[in-house]
Write a protein that holds these residues in place. Structure first.
Motif, PDB file in Angstrom:
ATOM      1  N   ARG A 101      -6.607 -12.950  49.645  1.00  0.00           N
ATOM      2  CA  ARG A 101      -6.091 -14.110  50.365  1.00  0.00           C
ATOM      3  C   ARG A 101      -5.299 -14.993  49.397  1.00  0.00           C
ATOM      4  N   PRO A 102      -4.288 -15.716  49.904  1.00  0.00           N
ATOM      5  CA  PRO A 102      -3.564 -16.647  49.040  1.00  0.00           C
ATOM      6  C   PRO A 102      -4.526 -17.607  48.340  1.00  0.00           C
ATOM      7  N   ARG A 103      -4.315 -17.845  47.098  1.00  0.00           N
ATOM      8  CA  ARG A 103      -5.203 -18.728  46.338  1.00  0.00           C
ATOM      9  C   ARG A 103      -5.165 -20.143  46.916  1.00  0.00           C
ATOM     10  N   GLU A 104      -6.329 -20.762  46.975  1.00  0.00           N
ATOM     11  CA  GLU A 104      -6.414 -22.140  47.433  1.00  0.00           C
ATOM     12  C   GLU A 104      -7.622 -22.811  46.804  1.00  0.00           C
ATOM     13  N   TYR A 141     -10.862 -25.703  46.898  1.00  0.00           N
ATOM     14  CA  TYR A 141     -11.889 -26.004  47.887  1.00  0.00           C
ATOM     15  C   TYR A 141     -11.404 -27.038  48.904  1.00  0.00           C
ATOM     16  N   ASP A 142     -10.390 -27.806  48.531  1.00  0.00           N
ATOM     17  CA  ASP A 142      -9.819 -28.796  49.444  1.00  0.00           C
ATOM     18  C   ASP A 142      -8.730 -28.217  50.330  1.00  0.00           C
ATOM     19  N   GLY A 143      -8.421 -26.933  50.161  1.00  0.00           N
ATOM     20  CA  GLY A 143      -7.430 -26.293  51.012  1.00  0.00           C
ATOM     21  C   GLY A 143      -6.005 -26.339  50.492  1.00  0.00           C
ATOM     22  N   PHE A 144      -5.808 -26.829  49.263  1.00  0.00           N
ATOM     23  CA  PHE A 144      -4.455 -26.850  48.683  1.00  0.00           C
ATOM     24  C   PHE A 144      -4.144 -25.484  48.082  1.00  0.00           C
ATOM     25  N   GLY A 145      -2.921 -25.028  48.276  1.00  0.00           N
ATOM     26  CA  GLY A 145      -2.520 -23.733  47.763  1.00  0.00           C
ATOM     27  C   GLY A 145      -2.291 -23.754  46.264  1.00  0.00           C
ATOM     28  N   GLU A 146      -2.531 -22.611  45.638  1.00  0.00           N
ATOM     29  CA  GLU A 146      -2.343 -22.465  44.195  1.00  0.00           C
ATOM     30  C   GLU A 146      -1.518 -21.213  43.897  1.00  0.00           C
ATOM     31  N   VAL A 147      -0.707 -21.310  42.854  1.00  0.00           N
ATOM     32  CA  VAL A 147      -0.072 -20.138  42.248  1.00  0.00           C
ATOM     33  C   VAL A 147      -0.344 -20.247  40.758  1.00  0.00           C
ATOM     34  N   SER A 148      -1.068 -19.283  40.195  1.00  0.00           N
ATOM     35  CA  SER A 148      -1.534 -19.411  38.819  1.00  0.00           C
ATOM     36  C   SER A 148      -0.378 -19.396  37.820  1.00  0.00           C
ATOM     37  N   ASP A 149      -0.629 -19.994  36.667  1.00  0.00           N
ATOM     38  CA  ASP A 149       0.372 -19.992  35.602  1.00  0.00           C
ATOM     39  C   ASP A 149       0.656 -18.569  35.134  1.00  0.00           C
ATOM     40  N   VAL A 150      -0.362 -17.688  35.176  1.00  0.00           N
ATOM     41  CA  VAL A 150      -0.169 -16.291  34.786  1.00  0.00           C
ATOM     42  C   VAL A 150       0.817 -15.609  35.722  1.00  0.00           C
ATOM     43  N   CYS A 151       0.683 -15.893  37.023  1.00  0.00           N
ATOM     44  CA  CYS A 151       1.607 -15.328  38.015  1.00  0.00           C
ATOM     45  C   CYS A 151       3.041 -15.815  37.754  1.00  0.00           C
ATOM     46  N   LEU A 152       3.198 -17.098  37.474  1.00  0.00           N
ATOM     47  CA  LEU A 152       4.527 -17.655  37.221  1.00  0.00           C
ATOM     48  C   LEU A 152       5.139 -17.070  35.950  1.00  0.00           C
ATOM     49  N   LYS A 153       4.333 -16.904  34.918  1.00  0.00           N
ATOM     50  CA  LYS A 153       4.835 -16.317  33.673  1.00  0.00           C
ATOM     51  C   LYS A 153       5.263 -14.871  33.888  1.00  0.00           C
ATOM     52  N   ARG A 154       4.525 -14.142  34.759  1.00  0.00           N
ATOM     53  CA  ARG A 154       4.915 -12.768  35.059  1.00  0.00           C
ATOM     54  C   ARG A 154       6.301 -12.732  35.706  1.00  0.00           C
ATOM     55  N   VAL A 175       1.846 -29.291  47.952  1.00  0.00           N
ATOM     56  CA  VAL A 175       1.893 -30.730  48.169  1.00  0.00           C
ATOM     57  C   VAL A 175       0.832 -31.149  49.181  1.00  0.00           C
ATOM     58  N   GLU A 176       0.589 -30.292  50.167  1.00  0.00           N
ATOM     59  CA  GLU A 176      -0.404 -30.561  51.204  1.00  0.00           C
ATOM     60  C   GLU A 176      -1.285 -29.334  51.381  1.00  0.00           C
ATOM     61  N   PRO A 177      -2.437 -29.474  52.022  1.00  0.00           N
ATOM     62  CA  PRO A 177      -3.256 -28.284  52.311  1.00  0.00           C
ATOM     63  C   PRO A 177      -2.455 -27.263  53.113  1.00  0.00           C
ATOM     64  N   ILE A 178      -2.720 -25.999  52.857  1.00  0.00           N
ATOM     65  CA  ILE A 178      -1.962 -24.923  53.495  1.00  0.00           C
ATOM     66  C   ILE A 178      -2.761 -24.304  54.636  1.00  0.00           C
ATOM     67  N   ASP A 179      -2.041 -23.713  55.589  1.00  0.00           N
ATOM     68  CA  ASP A 179      -2.648 -22.917  56.652  1.00  0.00           C
ATOM     69  C   ASP A 179      -2.434 -21.450  56.326  1.00  0.00           C
ATOM     70  N   ILE A 180      -3.510 -20.676  56.368  1.00  0.00           N
ATOM     71  CA  ILE A 180      -3.449 -19.247  56.061  1.00  0.00           C
ATOM     72  C   ILE A 180      -3.699 -18.454  57.338  1.00  0.00           C
TER      73      ILE A 180
END
Length: 286
Positions: free
Chosen positions: A30-33, A35-48, A142-147
């Motif tokens: 599932r897309p990373r998020e 506990y508050d429901g905000f989406g994440e994209v890891s720094d490792v993913c961005l560096k890749r 910026v805001e919680p995401i819907d998955i």
């Protein structure tokens, strides 16, 4: 090549629509998020993604992925062993680090730990750490995401068989829409140690503007991820006249007045406050 002159801070604002920007393998991809429901994209993913773009532009990269391998070498230790520059450096850690930084753009950008076991009768290993000048944070929505999740099936045989195999069930997840922001910085003192230059910084700036080119996949269809803005702050001194945290707070991303639920990038307003003697350039994504 020139030296790296003054400290740089940067930010990247990008949007995700009907895509999985960074799946969590510990949560069914599932897309990373948070506990508050905000989406994440890891720094490792961005560096890749940055490393992949470096290779797209023809620059030598040490940390290559299996699905984007340009030299046919399948492990980091083999890639290091195959480099004559590193062999000449021998056991001298400073020379080894300098040779690695000169050879590979991603090493002098992000740094790298060279920790490999020795091979052959000598059994001499290597343990060299390089700290890179470019740091980048985890991107947060910026805001919680819907998955949204959908069940998928595979109804074709993977192996030869006389009869049709039973359908294989699976799940596919996506972010309906999300606006994400990541921040980064380029440190002058570390740039001096790795040989990172102003020309290298310009390469990083251009890569951030085109971050999602050649990045399409089943989880991220073409056009589902878009760089909206790249903010590039250049200080007037080596160490910078402001802290990175203070500079990063100049960027504000918020929904426009009258918008209840944001469904596209145009529903957001992106503003950058000015600070005395701090040069800022704002670029649209390509």
């Amino acid at each position: 090549m020139s030296e790296f002159t003054n400290k740089i801070d940067f930010a990247v604002v990008f949007c995700v629509k009907n895509a999985n920007p960074n799946g969590d393998p510990l949560n069914g991809n599932r897309p990373r998020e948070t506990y508050d429901g905000f989406g994440e994209v890891s720094d490792v993913c961005l560096k890749r993604k940055i490393r992949n773009r470096m290779m797209d532009l023809g620059y030598p990269v040490f940390v290559q992925s299996d699905d984007k391998n340009v030299d046919g070498i399948k492990s980091l230790s083999d890639r290091a062993s195959a480099a004559p520059e590193l062999k000449e450096a021998g056991k001298d850690k400073e020379k080894y680090a300098a040779a690695a930084c000169k050879k590979w753009l991603d090493v002098r950008t992000f740094g790298q730990v060279f920790a490999f076991k020795g091979k052959g009768s000598e059994g001499d290993g290597v343990s060299v750490g390089v700290r890179g000048p470019v740091s980048i944070q985890t991107a947060m929505s910026v805001e919680p995401i819907d998955i949204s999740s959908m069940q998928i099936t595979k109804s074709v045989n993977s192996e030869p068989s006389e009869k049709k195999s039973s359908d294989t069930m699976g799940m596919k997840h996506r972010v309906d829409f999300g606006m994400y922001v990541t921040y980064g910085s380029i440190n002058h003192q570390l740039a001096e140690k790795t040989g990172f230059t102003d020309e290298d910084a310009e390469v990083i700036r251009q890569i951030l503007i085109t971050l999602f080119e050649n990045d399409a996949s089943s989880a991220r269809p073409e056009g589902s991820m878009e760089v909206c803005k790249v903010v590039w702050w250049r200080h007037n001194s080596f160490l910078g006249q402001y802290s990175s945290a203070k500079v990063h707070r100049c960027l504000k991303v918020s929904k426009k007045a009258g918008i209840d639920v944001a469904k596209c990038a145009d529903d957001y307003e992106i503003t950058v406050a000015e600070m005395p003697d701090l040069k800022v350039d704002i670029y649209d994504g390509i």
